[in-house]
Design a protein around this motif. Structure first.
Motif, mmCIF file in Angstrom:
data_model
loop_
_atom_site.group_PDB
_atom_site.id
_atom_site.type_symbol
_atom_site.label_atom_id
_atom_site.label_comp_id
_atom_site.label_asym_id
_atom_site.label_seq_id
_atom_site.Cartn_x
_atom_site.Cartn_y
_atom_site.Cartn_z
ATOM 1 N N ALA A 249 52.219 26.391 -29.008
ATOM 2 C CA ALA A 249 52.269 25.791 -27.669
ATOM 3 C C ALA A 249 51.294 26.508 -26.741
ATOM 4 N N PRO A 250 50.762 25.823 -25.737
ATOM 5 C CA PRO A 250 49.832 26.466 -24.804
ATOM 6 C C PRO A 250 50.494 27.605 -24.052
ATOM 7 N N THR A 251 49.677 28.548 -23.591
ATOM 8 C CA THR A 251 50.222 29.714 -22.894
ATOM 9 C C THR A 251 49.955 29.687 -21.401
ATOM 10 N N GLN A 252 49.037 28.854 -20.953
ATOM 11 C CA GLN A 252 48.682 28.830 -19.541
ATOM 12 C C GLN A 252 48.983 27.477 -18.922
ATOM 13 N N ALA A 253 49.550 27.509 -17.737
ATOM 14 C CA ALA A 253 49.760 26.284 -16.975
ATOM 15 C C ALA A 253 48.506 25.975 -16.173
ATOM 16 N N GLN B 185 57.312 23.858 -7.528
ATOM 17 C CA GLN B 185 57.875 24.453 -8.733
ATOM 18 C C GLN B 185 57.387 25.894 -8.836
ATOM 19 N N LEU B 186 58.210 26.751 -9.403
ATOM 20 C CA LEU B 186 57.770 28.115 -9.672
ATOM 21 C C LEU B 186 56.662 28.057 -10.711
ATOM 22 N N SER B 187 55.503 28.648 -10.392
ATOM 23 C CA SER B 187 54.349 28.576 -11.274
ATOM 24 C C SER B 187 54.125 29.868 -12.043
ATOM 25 N N TYR C 81 54.968 29.397 -16.008
ATOM 26 C CA TYR C 81 55.734 28.163 -16.222
ATOM 27 C C TYR C 81 54.728 27.067 -16.555
ATOM 28 N N VAL C 82 54.615 26.788 -17.847
ATOM 29 C CA VAL C 82 53.561 25.907 -18.342
ATOM 30 C C VAL C 82 53.902 24.437 -18.138
ATOM 31 N N GLU C 83 55.180 24.085 -18.311
ATOM 32 C CA GLU C 83 55.567 22.676 -18.236
ATOM 33 C C GLU C 83 56.998 22.542 -17.711
ATOM 34 N N PRO D 266 62.449 23.827 -16.022
ATOM 35 C CA PRO D 266 61.382 24.222 -16.947
ATOM 36 C C PRO D 266 61.551 23.645 -18.348
ATOM 37 N N LYS D 267 60.418 23.368 -18.975
ATOM 38 C CA LYS D 267 60.375 22.922 -20.358
ATOM 39 C C LYS D 267 59.701 23.955 -21.252
#
Length: 210
Positions: A25-29, A160-162, A177-179, A189-190
């Motif tokens: 899964a990606p690590t950066q939002a 949203q908390l980023s 918080y990516v998604e 959060p997802k």
């Protein structure tokens, strides 16, 4: 009953690696276009809704990456109060599991082989058994996307908390918080990613019940 050790804990966790997708899964939002101030009314209204969620359950996938280990597992989290919650890591490929239970006396880690270990020093026990010192007492709030009131954090334009950072045992961690699930109120959060430069924890939440 045998006491669970780090070697036993890691051996069990590594054997739970039935789901690999969370590791990829990606690590950066996506970086926020603007940073919303903490006193923003919509953000404060969102925080108020999050604070009303005091008992909840989640499940999903948990991934851990370091230079030495790499594993993933299913997780089930049940939160009742600050001194009554539990986390179970398991696999659909075997009957093995690792359970963490918090009570007023501290933390107990047990496995499906009948081994267990308890300690009042929760951070030290997490480090000893899993290999990473992790503030599990704060996880109940972080899973909801609810930051510490006096902490340093970034709010995105969707309220949203980023991102936020924390320091534990002289190690700096960054939480992204990516998604989010944006089809519900409040948004929850997802995918959450925690990194400290050498270790990465990925938490993908598949279900929310509250």
């Amino acid at each position: 009953m045998k006491k669970i050790t780090k070697a036993m804990g890691l051996a069990l966790l590594l054997s739970l690696s039935g789901c690999k997708s969370v590791l990829d899964a990606p690590t950066q939002a996506q970086k926020p276009v603007i940073h919303i101030p903490h006193n923003d009314q919509q953000w404060q209204a969102h925080l108020a809704k999050l604070s009303q969620i005091q008992h909840y359950k989640t499940d999903g996938q948990f991934g851990y990456i370091s230079p030495e280990e790499r594993f993933s597992s299913h997780f089930n989290w049940q939160y009742n109060s600050p001194v009554n919650f539990g986390l179970e890591l398991s696999s659909n490929l075997s009957s093995k599991s690792l359970k963490l239970h918090r009570n007023a006396k501290g933390l107990t880690v047990s496995d499906s082989e009948g081994n267990s270990r308890s300690d009042r020093d929760i951070d030290a026990l997490m480090q000893e058994i899993i290999g990473v010192s992790f503030p599990i007492d704060q996880l109940a709030y972080w899973l909801k996307g609810q930051p510490e009131k006096e902490g340093q954090y970034i709010v995105n334009e969707k309220r949203q908390l980023s991102q936020f950072s924390y320091r534990l045992n002289n190690v700096n961690w960054t939480v992204n918080y990516v998604e989010y699930y944006e089809d519900r109120v409040p948004n929850l959060p997802k995918l959450i990613v925690l990194e400290n430069g050498t270790q990465t924890l990925k938490i993908r939440i598949d279900n929310w019940v509250f």
